[in-house]
Enzyme design. Structure first.
Site, short mmCIF file in Angstrom:
data_model
loop_
_atom_site.label_atom_id
_atom_site.label_comp_id
_atom_site.label_asym_id
_atom_site.label_seq_id
_atom_site.Cartn_x
_atom_site.Cartn_y
_atom_site.Cartn_z
N HIS A 1 0.79 -1.23 0.00
CA HIS A 1 0.00 0.00 0.00
C HIS A 1 0.82 1.28 0.00
CE1 HIS A 1 -3.23 -2.71 -0.10
NE2 HIS A 1 -3.85 -1.72 -0.69
N ARG B 1 -15.54 1.39 -4.04
CA ARG B 1 -15.43 0.02 -3.56
C ARG B 1 -15.82 0.01 -2.09
NH1 ARG B 1 -9.76 -2.93 -3.68
NH2 ARG B 1 -9.21 -1.47 -2.04
N GLU C 1 -10.74 -10.88 -7.82
CA GLU C 1 -9.37 -10.85 -7.30
C GLU C 1 -9.03 -12.12 -6.53
OE1 GLU C 1 -8.85 -7.39 -4.78
OE2 GLU C 1 -10.84 -7.56 -3.94
N ASP D 1 -4.34 -8.64 -5.87
CA ASP D 1 -4.71 -9.81 -5.08
C ASP D 1 -4.81 -11.07 -5.94
OD1 ASP D 1 -4.81 -9.04 -2.37
OD2 ASP D 1 -6.55 -7.81 -2.80
N ARG E 1 1.92 -10.29 -1.58
CA ARG E 1 2.23 -9.14 -2.44
C ARG E 1 3.13 -8.11 -1.77
NH1 ARG E 1 -3.74 -6.36 -2.73
NH2 ARG E 1 -2.74 -4.34 -2.87
N CYS F 1 -8.45 -2.88 -12.23
CA CYS F 1 -8.03 -1.77 -11.37
C CYS F 1 -6.81 -2.14 -10.53
CB CYS F 1 -9.18 -1.31 -10.48
SG CYS F 1 -9.79 -2.59 -9.39
C1 PEP Z 1 -6.27 -5.43 -6.26
O1 PEP Z 1 -6.21 -6.33 -5.42
O2 PEP Z 1 -5.78 -5.52 -7.41
C2 PEP Z 1 -6.90 -4.15 -5.93
C3 PEP Z 1 -7.11 -3.24 -6.85
O3 PEP Z 1 -7.23 -3.92 -4.63
P1 PEP Z 1 -6.18 -3.56 -3.46
O4 PEP Z 1 -4.85 -3.29 -4.10
O5 PEP Z 1 -6.72 -2.40 -2.75
O6 PEP Z 1 -6.20 -4.82 -2.65
MG MG Z 2 -7.45 -6.24 -3.67
#
Ligand code: PEP
Ligand code: MG
Length: 580
Positions: free
Chosen positions: A191, A334, A433, A457, A467, A504
């Site tokens: 993040h 979301r 995901e 994900d 990740r 996304c």
């Molecule tokens: C993803 O998992 O690709 C996503 C867009 O959500 P986040 O990165 O917030 O888990």
């Molecule tokens: Mg995600």
């Protein structure tokens, strides 16, 4: 001169001074005092409370200025705690009975309160413990005349060097002064990386020991593109990187000029390029890059700052602000994706063995229907302000999608009964995901108005690779044939049911992937706003026909290595401007 290499997380070249940010080095002194010295300690305590209070007021002002009054509200509880008469009484009583320095006493009193709250079993009370620790640290720092190192207080331009950053650190830091971020841990889709890209701040993560290799004040060069960090560069290296920096900026401004051109392939297929945002503050860049809408509003970042008690009014005002700020372009909100790597107190305290496989996202919301309903009410009410889409995260099968949609319908009925207006046209989408969702996307497609593939994900769960773990980051591979096959399956199933399929996850903004994604048939790509121009340029220079041809060749390949090599050569031959 010394070189280090990490994981490139956000592009850009920076030459600046290092600023070591390490909250972990926080130690509280302990010493005994005499009875005669008690008054002096009381005096010190009162002064510290005063300056801590001034600090908080300042911080509140700057958050209000940068974000909004609502988002600064969590500081009110800190200010209240600081002036709580019962707390003060306990500190003074223990000071007199223990005859220890007041820093030690403050720490002890807070610790006892924290232990009590943790033992209470009351989730709301337990959530307060993080705030209490924060207040204790602030008082102690002031007692020790140690300026609290806060990234929001930075007064000069620096590259922040840190073991790890909390999302709240990244959100609150002074973005004019933070020119770059270097971190011991983290990967491309962690993040901090996502936030850094959202704010256009160059970042290199997974540098392992960078906080031990550098000191505050060191001159460093960082190249967010290649993941290279250079300590104490010689004259020649400095001059070389200054040239590189100028070239980079020139290239960026050239790409920026594409903002008013359509995002269309040479054979006329339009691909919607949208932006991912975490906080409303990003709207300026979203509009500056002319995004076709918001493809992912990660609403959980609101709760990560304010706590789960965030009320309907606050959420409503934030969603309304974002929708209005997009002037008629659709905003995809979301629903809360807390848990996993986006921990909040309530979940963290459960100490799950596998948070990434645990109580998170839609699972959490279907459990905490009270929290979920508040968010849905706020989104529905805000839908009057402009086009909105609702999207559920981490759906693993049809039951969850049906349950979530059922709750949404209940909330709609409640609002109708109360005579509260909301839009009658809100598409409801499903994030894909989790591999089980991809594998059953034909079933999900019949119950969803759109799909959005969350590759961050999806890759993590398909290849079973965390990740955010830099130790295994080389296994985190968007080119894995399993990932490409799953995406193809989702697009085919979505289109088979007549619904649009977007993406996304970070893959959507990776220039090396763009032509492949065109070949796969994605309708919409959503990414950090800063990434839009480069992706647009690739789209505008490609035909769907050649993208499909490329994909056909790749789908016959067996190894990641072969696919990776082939794509890189293919892309570099065609696009001299590419940076991936
Ligand atoms: C993803 O998992 O690709 C996503 C867009 O959500 P986040 O990165 O917030 O888990
Ligand atoms: Mg995600």
């Amino acid at each position: 001169m010394k070189e280090f290499r990490g994981i490139s997380a956000s592009p850009g070249i920076v030459i600046s001074k290092a600023f070591l940010y390490n909250e972990e080095n926080f130690t509280v002194p302990f010493y005994k005092i005499t009875e005669d010295e008690v008054d002096r300690e009381i005096e010190r305590y009162n002064r510290a409370i005063l300056s801590a209070s001034e600090e908080l007021q300042e911080l509140k002002k700057s958050i209000t200025r940068e974000y909004s009054q609502e988002e600064a509200r969590f500081l009110d509880s800190h200010i209240l705690m600081l002036h709580d008469p019962m707390f003060k009484e306990q500190v003074f009583d223990r000071l007199k009975s223990d005859l220890s320095n007041v820093e030690w006493i403050v720490q002890g009193v807070i610790q006892a309160l924290v232990d009590k709250l943790n033992a209470s079993g009351d989730i709301y009370m337990q959530e307060r413990t993080m705030d209490m620790n924060d207040v204790a640290k602030r008082i102690i720092n002031n007692l020790m005349m140690r300026k609290r190192i806060s990234l929001s207080d930075l007064k000069e331009e620096v590259i922040v060097v840190t073991p790890d950053l909390l999302p709240s650190d990244t959100l609150l830091m002074n973005k004019r002064m933070v020119k770059g971020i270097l971190m011991d841990v983290g990967g491309r889709t962690s993040h901090t990386a996502i936030l850094a890209r959202s704010f256009g701040i160059p970042a290199i993560l997974g540098l392992r020991t960078i906080t031990r290799d550098l000191s505050s004040g060191d001159t460093i060069i960082m190249d967010g593109q290649s993941g290279m960090v250079i300590l104490d560069p010689d004259k020649e290296t400095l001059a070389r990187y200054r040239r590189k920096q100028t070239e980079y900026l020139k290239r960026e401004s050239k790409l920026y000029n594409l903002k008013n051109f359509p995002s269309e392939t040479q054979d006329g297929k339009e691909i919607l390029l949208k932006a991912n945002i975490e906080v409303p503050d990003e709207l300026d860049s979203v509009n500056a890059f002319n995004a076709a809408g918001i493809g992912l509003f990660r609403s959980e970042f609101l709760v990560m700052q304010t706590g789960l008690e965030m009320d309907e009014e606050l959420q409503y005002s934030v969603y309304k602000k974002v929708i209005e700020g997009m002037n008629g372009s659709p905003v995809t909100i979301r629903t809360l994706d807390v848990g996993g790597d986006k921990l909040i107190n309530e979940i963290a305290q459960k100490n799950e063995k596998n948070p990434l496989l645990g109580w998170r996202a839609i699972r959490f919301c279907l459990d905490r229907i009270d929290v979920f309903k508040v968010q849905l009410r706020a989104i529905l009410r805000a839908s009057v302000a402009g086009p909105v889409r609702i999207m559920f995260p981490m759906i693993s099968g049809i039951e969850e999608l049906e349950k979530a949609t059922g709750i949404l319908n209940e909330v709609k009925r409640d609002l109708e009964a109360e005579g509260i207006a909301f839009s009658s046209d809100i598409p409801v989408g499903c994030m894909i995901e989790v591999p089980s969702a991809a594998m059953t996307s034909d079933i999900l497609a019949r119950k969803a108005d759109f799909f959005s593939i969350g590759t961050n994900d999806l890759i993590q769960y398909t290849i079973a690779v965390d990740r955010g773990n830099e130790k295994i980051s080389d296994l985190y591979e968007p080119f894995h044939p399993a990932v490409l096959r799953l995406i193809r399956m989702v697009v085919e199933n979505g289109h088979g049911a007549g619904i649009p399929v977007g993406m996304c996850g970070e893959m959507a903004g990776d220039p090396m992937m763009t032509v492949i994604l065109l070949g796969l048939g994605l309708d919409e790509l959503s990414m950090s706003a800063f990434g839009i121009p480069e992706i647009k340029r690739i789209i505008r220079s490609t035909t769907i026909l050649e993208a499909e041809e490329l994909l056909g060749t790749l789908m016959d390949m067996k190894s990641i290595r072969d696919i990776d090599r082939y794509v890189r050569n293919w892309m570099e031959e065609r696009f001299e401007f590419i940076t991936g």
